[in-house]
Design a protein around this motif. Structure first.
Motif, short mmCIF file in Angstrom:
data_model
loop_
_atom_site.label_atom_id
_atom_site.label_comp_id
_atom_site.label_asym_id
_atom_site.label_seq_id
_atom_site.Cartn_x
_atom_site.Cartn_y
_atom_site.Cartn_z
N UNK A 8 0.81 -1.20 0.00
CA UNK A 8 0.00 0.00 0.00
C UNK A 8 0.85 1.26 0.00
N UNK A 9 0.19 2.38 -0.27
CA UNK A 9 0.87 3.67 -0.30
C UNK A 9 0.21 4.60 0.71
N UNK A 10 1.01 5.21 1.56
CA UNK A 10 0.52 6.15 2.57
C UNK A 10 0.84 7.57 2.11
N UNK A 11 -0.22 8.32 1.83
CA UNK A 11 -0.07 9.65 1.22
C UNK A 11 0.10 10.72 2.30
N UNK A 12 1.04 11.63 2.07
CA UNK A 12 1.31 12.73 2.98
C UNK A 12 1.14 14.05 2.25
N UNK A 13 0.28 14.95 2.75
CA UNK A 13 0.12 16.25 2.08
C UNK A 13 1.40 17.07 2.15
N UNK A 14 1.62 17.89 1.14
CA UNK A 14 2.78 18.78 1.13
C UNK A 14 2.44 20.02 0.33
N UNK A 15 3.06 21.14 0.70
CA UNK A 15 2.86 22.37 -0.04
C UNK A 15 1.60 23.11 0.35
N UNK A 16 1.50 24.33 -0.15
CA UNK A 16 0.33 25.16 0.11
C UNK A 16 -0.78 24.85 -0.90
N UNK A 17 -2.02 25.20 -0.57
CA UNK A 17 -3.10 25.01 -1.54
C UNK A 17 -2.82 25.79 -2.83
N UNK A 63 15.21 15.32 2.09
CA UNK A 63 16.19 15.39 3.17
C UNK A 63 16.78 14.00 3.36
N UNK A 64 18.05 13.86 3.11
CA UNK A 64 18.67 12.54 3.19
C UNK A 64 19.13 12.19 4.60
N UNK A 65 19.00 13.13 5.54
CA UNK A 65 19.44 12.88 6.92
C UNK A 65 18.31 12.43 7.82
N UNK A 66 17.09 12.33 7.28
CA UNK A 66 15.93 11.93 8.08
C UNK A 66 15.32 10.66 7.51
N UNK A 67 14.75 9.82 8.35
CA UNK A 67 14.11 8.59 7.86
C UNK A 67 12.86 8.91 7.05
N UNK A 68 12.51 8.00 6.17
CA UNK A 68 11.31 8.20 5.38
C UNK A 68 11.55 9.21 4.27
N UNK A 69 10.47 9.57 3.63
CA UNK A 69 10.54 10.53 2.53
C UNK A 69 10.27 11.93 3.08
N UNK A 70 11.27 12.52 3.73
CA UNK A 70 11.15 13.87 4.29
C UNK A 70 11.61 14.87 3.25
N UNK A 71 10.85 15.97 3.11
CA UNK A 71 11.15 16.99 2.11
C UNK A 71 11.48 18.32 2.77
N UNK A 72 12.36 19.10 2.12
CA UNK A 72 12.66 20.44 2.58
C UNK A 72 11.46 21.35 2.37
N UNK A 73 11.58 22.58 2.85
CA UNK A 73 10.55 23.60 2.59
C UNK A 73 10.51 23.92 1.10
N UNK A 74 9.33 24.24 0.62
CA UNK A 74 9.17 24.62 -0.78
C UNK A 74 9.83 25.98 -1.03
N UNK A 75 10.46 26.11 -2.20
CA UNK A 75 11.03 27.39 -2.60
C UNK A 75 10.48 27.77 -3.97
#
Length: 346
Positions: free
Chosen positions: A291-300, A332-344
């Motif tokens: 299965x796939x667990x979806x995580x919201x990201x970014x602004x609307x 972010x390669x220093x954190x577990x899972x698929x962690x993303x930086x802030x949007x630019x």
């Protein structure tokens, strides 16, 4: 028309955002960013649809549908092609590839879908939905010679055709149709395309995509028209479509195979209309039952997600903002899972 994010031979990423009449292009100033140049406008008068593919040589192939007003005031439609040989450099001039209906302008105007993929030794395949609702394609070989249009048959093809290839150059076409999905495939790189059995599924038009997930395996994705969930399919003995479950969305999911904290994963991104936000998910490659667990990201307001690996092997997610500005976030390669930086904002 879909946002694409591609990495050149020099390791720099380029983002391509097709629009009516041309393509906006942004390019990293060095591999891994964070700075970008652009947007640069690639003018293509009359462009109404566009597909962008890339071969192992790094060449980017841009293929579109172009409308031109004829002397009798009718609108003529043809398929056009240009090549970008180096990251951030100008493209070649746009060349017409005609249509599968060279003697029937009315039928040519009913060609409404275009897709492109690069196979063995740089062979470019351009695929369209023809006036009869089936699939037609032209192929350019490694020496630049184009074949004529070939009718691959099929019927009731709807919006969106996914064309994907393995790194060795084995190509597959995958098309949503009314109450079915159609597939054409090569048994070996550079060979002829065979018609597979129709899949008894109900894909939402405009929702198909695909990616290489194994040494010689390609996985296709679409959105079920009833549940709006992503479904995965990989051909093989006793192969069955598998729903990834979780959040529902719209359009085709962006998809890439990528390392996530040391594990080989398939990463997906989709747009969720209810929240007007993007969501990302990752699961162990070729283990859809997890299965796939979806995580919201970014602004609307973000739309058109695109995925790629940057020059350092990090997952990069790009999207268009409400004003068609480009926004980017990196893994972010220093954190577990698929962690993303802030949007630019680029």
């Amino acid at each position: 028309m879909v946002l694409r994010l591609l990495r050149g031979k020099d390791g720099r990423l380029s983002a391509y955002a097709p629009a009516a009449g041309g393509i906006a292009r942004w390019t990293e100033t060095r591999p891994g960013g964070p700075n970008w140049a652009g947007p640069e406008w690639l003018d293509v008068p009359g462009l109404t649809a566009c597909s962008i593919g890339q071969g192992s040589d790094g060449y980017v192939h841009l293929v579109g549908l172009r409308e031109k007003r004829a002397p009798d005031d009718q609108i003529d439609v043809d398929v056009v092609h240009a090549t970008q040989y180096q990251t951030g450099r100008p493209t070649t001039v746009w060349h017409s590839l005609g249509t599968p209906h060279p003697k029937d302008a009315e039928r040519a105007r009913r060609v409404t879908v275009v897709s492109t993929v690069v196979g063995k030794e740089g062979a470019v395949h351009v695929v369209v939905r023809n006036a009869g609702g089936g699939i037609s394609a032209r192929r350019q070989d490694a020496k630049g010679k184009w074949s004529g249009w070939v009718d691959f048959k099929g019927s009731n093809v709807t919006e969106g055709v996914s064309t994907v290839a393995t790194k060795e150059g084995r190509v597959e076409f995958f098309a949503p149709a009314t109450g079915a999905a159609l597939r054409w495939y090569m048994t070996e790189p550079g060979g002829g395309l065979k018609r597979g059995d129709n899949l008894d599924v109900n894909p939402l038009p405009g929702s198909v995509s695909g990616v290489q997930t194994g040494r010689d395996s390609l996985t296709h994705y679409w959105r079920d028209a009833d549940t709006r969930e992503i479904v995965a399919y990989r051909s093989g003995a006793d192969a069955e479509p598998v729903s990834l479950g979780g959040a529902t969305g719209e359009g085709a999911a962006a998809v890439i195979q990528a390392p996530v904290y040391g594990y080989d994963c398939t990463v997906l991104a989709q747009h969720e209309p209810e929240t007007r936000r993007l969501a990302v998910a990752a699961y162990p490659t070729e283990n859809e039952s997890a299965g796939a667990w979806w995580t919201p990201t970014g602004e609307p307001g973000l739309t058109a997600p695109a995925l790629a690996l940057d020059g350092y092997g990090r997952v990069v997610l790009a999207a268009l903002g409400p004003g068609r500005e480009l926004l980017v976030t990196r893994q972010k390669t220093t954190e577990p899972g698929l962690a993303l930086d802030a949007w630019t904002v680029v």
